[in-house]
Design a protein around this motif. Sequence first.
Motif, PDB file in Angstrom:
ATOM      1  N   ALA A  94       0.699  -1.241   0.116  1.00 24.91           N
ATOM      2  CA  ALA A  94       0.063  -0.179  -0.001  1.00 24.91           C
ATOM      3  C   ALA A  94       0.612   1.439  -0.044  1.00 24.91           C
ATOM      4  N   LYS A  95       1.811   1.478   0.722  1.00 28.61           N
ATOM      5  CA  LYS A  95       2.819   2.442   0.834  1.00 28.61           C
ATOM      6  C   LYS A  95       3.265   2.651  -0.480  1.00 28.61           C
ATOM      7  N   THR A  96       3.740   1.654  -1.296  1.00 23.03           N
ATOM      8  CA  THR A  96       4.739   1.867  -2.470  1.00 23.03           C
ATOM      9  C   THR A  96       3.576   2.349  -3.380  1.00 23.03           C
ATOM     10  N   PHE A  97       2.284   1.933  -3.536  1.00 25.97           N
ATOM     11  CA  PHE A  97       1.558   2.537  -4.620  1.00 25.97           C
ATOM     12  C   PHE A  97       1.048   4.054  -4.102  1.00 25.97           C
ATOM     13  N   LEU A  98       0.673   4.177  -3.046  1.00 27.23           N
ATOM     14  CA  LEU A  98       0.497   5.433  -2.528  1.00 27.23           C
ATOM     15  C   LEU A  98       1.427   6.379  -2.680  1.00 27.23           C
ATOM     16  N   GLU A  99       2.855   6.095  -2.439  1.00 25.91           N
ATOM     17  CA  GLU A  99       3.750   7.065  -2.880  1.00 25.91           C
ATOM     18  C   GLU A  99       4.017   7.163  -4.378  1.00 25.91           C
ATOM     19  N   LEU A 110      -5.760  -3.714   7.677  1.00 24.90           N
ATOM     20  CA  LEU A 110      -5.098  -2.789   6.824  1.00 24.90           C
ATOM     21  C   LEU A 110      -3.616  -3.136   7.017  1.00 24.90           C
ATOM     22  N   THR A 111      -3.127  -3.225   8.203  1.00 25.93           N
ATOM     23  CA  THR A 111      -1.569  -3.548   8.373  1.00 25.93           C
ATOM     24  C   THR A 111      -1.657  -4.557   9.572  1.00 25.93           C
ATOM     25  N   THR A 112      -0.256  -4.683  10.132  1.00 26.14           N
ATOM     26  CA  THR A 112       0.004  -5.643  11.227  1.00 26.14           C
ATOM     27  C   THR A 112       0.175  -4.903  12.582  1.00 26.14           C
ATOM     28  N   THR A 113       0.245  -3.319  12.428  1.00 22.77           N
ATOM     29  CA  THR A 113       0.427  -2.464  13.536  1.00 22.77           C
ATOM     30  C   THR A 113      -0.218  -1.218  13.468  1.00 22.77           C
ATOM     31  N   ILE A 114      -0.505  -0.714  14.679  1.00 19.71           N
ATOM     32  CA  ILE A 114      -1.104   0.552  14.710  1.00 19.71           C
ATOM     33  C   ILE A 114      -0.323   1.570  13.919  1.00 19.71           C
ATOM     34  N   LYS A 115       1.186   1.837  14.166  1.00 23.32           N
ATOM     35  CA  LYS A 115       2.193   2.568  13.621  1.00 23.32           C
ATOM     36  C   LYS A 115       1.897   2.330  12.235  1.00 23.32           C
ATOM     37  N   GLU A 116       1.854   1.284  11.566  1.00 26.06           N
ATOM     38  CA  GLU A 116       2.029   1.292  10.063  1.00 26.06           C
ATOM     39  C   GLU A 116       0.573   1.848   9.203  1.00 26.06           C
ATOM     40  N   ALA A 117      -0.497   1.428  10.000  1.00 20.93           N
ATOM     41  CA  ALA A 117      -1.626   2.130   9.649  1.00 20.93           C
ATOM     42  C   ALA A 117      -1.808   3.597   9.676  1.00 20.93           C
ATOM     43  N   GLU A 118      -1.119   4.155  10.826  1.00 13.90           N
ATOM     44  CA  GLU A 118      -1.256   5.507  10.968  1.00 13.90           C
ATOM     45  C   GLU A 118      -0.247   6.301   9.936  1.00 13.90           C
ATOM     46  N   GLU A 119       0.687   5.363   9.665  1.00 16.12           N
ATOM     47  CA  GLU A 119       1.711   6.144   8.307  1.00 16.12           C
ATOM     48  C   GLU A 119       0.831   5.912   7.090  1.00 16.12           C
ATOM     49  N   LEU A 120       0.048   5.154   6.752  1.00 10.47           N
ATOM     50  CA  LEU A 120      -0.522   4.714   5.660  1.00 10.47           C
ATOM     51  C   LEU A 120      -1.785   5.991   5.564  1.00 10.47           C
ATOM     52  N   LYS A 121      -2.448   6.102   6.590  1.00 12.19           N
ATOM     53  CA  LYS A 121      -3.324   7.244   6.636  1.00 12.19           C
ATOM     54  C   LYS A 121      -2.657   8.620   6.196  1.00 12.19           C
ATOM     55  N   GLN A 122      -1.558   8.822   7.025  1.00 15.19           N
ATOM     56  CA  GLN A 122      -0.824  10.236   6.679  1.00 15.19           C
ATOM     57  C   GLN A 122      -0.456  10.326   5.307  1.00 15.19           C
ATOM     58  N   ALA A 124      -1.628   8.491   2.625  1.00 10.06           N
ATOM     59  CA  ALA A 124      -2.949   8.803   1.750  1.00 10.06           C
ATOM     60  C   ALA A 124      -3.460   9.972   1.779  1.00 10.06           C
ATOM     61  N   ASP A 125      -3.699  10.927   2.870  1.00 12.21           N
ATOM     62  CA  ASP A 125      -4.350  12.248   3.072  1.00 12.21           C
ATOM     63  C   ASP A 125      -3.344  12.969   2.706  1.00 12.21           C
ATOM     64  N   ASP A 126      -2.049  12.904   2.646  1.00 14.95           N
ATOM     65  CA  ASP A 126      -0.999  14.085   2.396  1.00 14.95           C
ATOM     66  C   ASP A 126      -1.051  14.085   0.937  1.00 14.95           C
ATOM     67  N   SER A 337     -12.783   3.475   5.051  1.00 16.92           N
ATOM     68  CA  SER A 337     -11.680   3.969   4.554  1.00 16.92           C
ATOM     69  C   SER A 337     -10.422   3.536   5.448  1.00 16.92           C
ATOM     70  N   VAL A 338      -9.288   4.199   5.111  1.00 16.32           N
ATOM     71  CA  VAL A 338      -8.236   4.028   6.158  1.00 16.32           C
ATOM     72  C   VAL A 338      -8.433   4.469   7.370  1.00 16.32           C
ATOM     73  N   ASN A 339      -9.476   5.102   7.788  1.00 14.26           N
ATOM     74  CA  ASN A 339      -9.767   5.638   9.323  1.00 14.26           C
ATOM     75  C   ASN A 339     -10.331   4.272   9.857  1.00 14.26           C
ATOM     76  N   ALA A 340     -11.140   3.466   9.158  1.00 12.78           N
ATOM     77  CA  ALA A 340     -11.585   2.332   9.729  1.00 12.78           C
ATOM     78  C   ALA A 340     -10.525   1.102   9.741  1.00 12.78           C
ATOM     79  N   GLY A 341      -9.656   1.218   8.923  1.00 12.61           N
ATOM     80  CA  GLY A 341      -8.594   0.230   9.234  1.00 12.61           C
ATOM     81  C   GLY A 341      -7.704   0.477   9.938  1.00 12.61           C
ATOM     82  N   LEU A 342      -7.397   1.733  10.516  1.00 13.68           N
ATOM     83  CA  LEU A 342      -6.791   2.135  11.601  1.00 13.68           C
ATOM     84  C   LEU A 342      -7.275   1.891  12.938  1.00 13.68           C
TER      85      LEU A 342
END
Length: 364
Positions: A94-99, A110-122, A124-126, A337-342
């Motif tokens: 997901a990170k690779t395609f969003l970038e 969505l991920t396997t950790t909260i930290k990863e999910a937070e990074e993807l949200k940031q 995607a939103d950015d 959305s990513v919010n639900a995933g987080l």
Amino acid sequence: MSKNITYGMVGGSIDSMIGEAHRNAILSDGRAIIVSGCFSRDYEKTLKTGKKWGIKKDRLYENYLEMAEEESKKKNKIDFVVIATPNASHYEIAKTFLEKGINVVCDKPLTTTIKEAEELKQLADDNDLLLCVTYSYVGYPVIPLARNKIEKGELGEIRFVNVQYIQGWLAKKIEDENKQAQWRLDPNQSGLANTTVDIGSHVENMVSYLIGKEIDSLCARLDTFVESRKLEDNSTVMINFKDKSKGLLFMSQIAIGENNNFNISVYGSEATLKWSFKQANKLTILHEDHEEEIIQNVDEIPGTNIGFKNTYSTFITDLVSKKNGEIITNDNAHFQSVNAGLRGMRFIEKCVESSKNGGIWVEF
């Protein structure tokens, strides 16, 4: 007018069920076509899958890194990518395609950790990109109706939510020959948990979607009944919501004879609401005089998982609206959305934290 929507897929080769499930759901909607993919680490499988699905060879890739790089350069690059791989790879893909500026639809979790999910949200939103997580059960037509009834106060004050999602497919030690069981019970591929991730994530999402309440604290017990497993096959979670209402969630994959038995009861001060996946297009409201109010939706497409189809229909509708100039973000989107995933990842981590510490109450 809507524009043509194209997509690619990572994972989901012809020898897996999940790829066909995604593709059939999107086909049922009818507005998007698959034009690229990296369906397996085995390039020959990718080529075979691409041939079966009518994809040109120059848009079939040996790995997702090459796919993201090459697709991002094209004038007619894909509008979104579907990630249909084991849990542990979701974040990096997901990170690779969003970038690379490509919208993402990802299997849960969505991920396997909260930290990863937070990074993807940031990320995607950015980059003003949409990130959908395929919590498909809320796609059944009666579920939004149920949510509306709860929002309008037809049940009165919500007091208690009782949910069961029980299966029996892991009641015996099958992981030596069953590939699905192998990766789901492997911490290196599944992540922190098994049952709490695999079906508990759907339970948390359903409860959150239906009643719209924030969790204040939870107490979880994750059990492993089949010896030698590293992850749990049974999960029980008590919940306190911030408004003082309560919940009990029971998820099991060792319940012999059970086959995807997902049911929910919402108990209010004026009425009770019930739904079961076994009758997914039926909603039952129970009143104080024992009168049953039955709401049924018969808008079913034969042979189609209508929940999965509607998950994609909602996402594609938002994506088309965004392409046509409307302001659609992960915060106002109609899909999960990513919010639900987080939030789902927070639920999983907190359950594991509680259980590892002897089933203590932990703040959410």
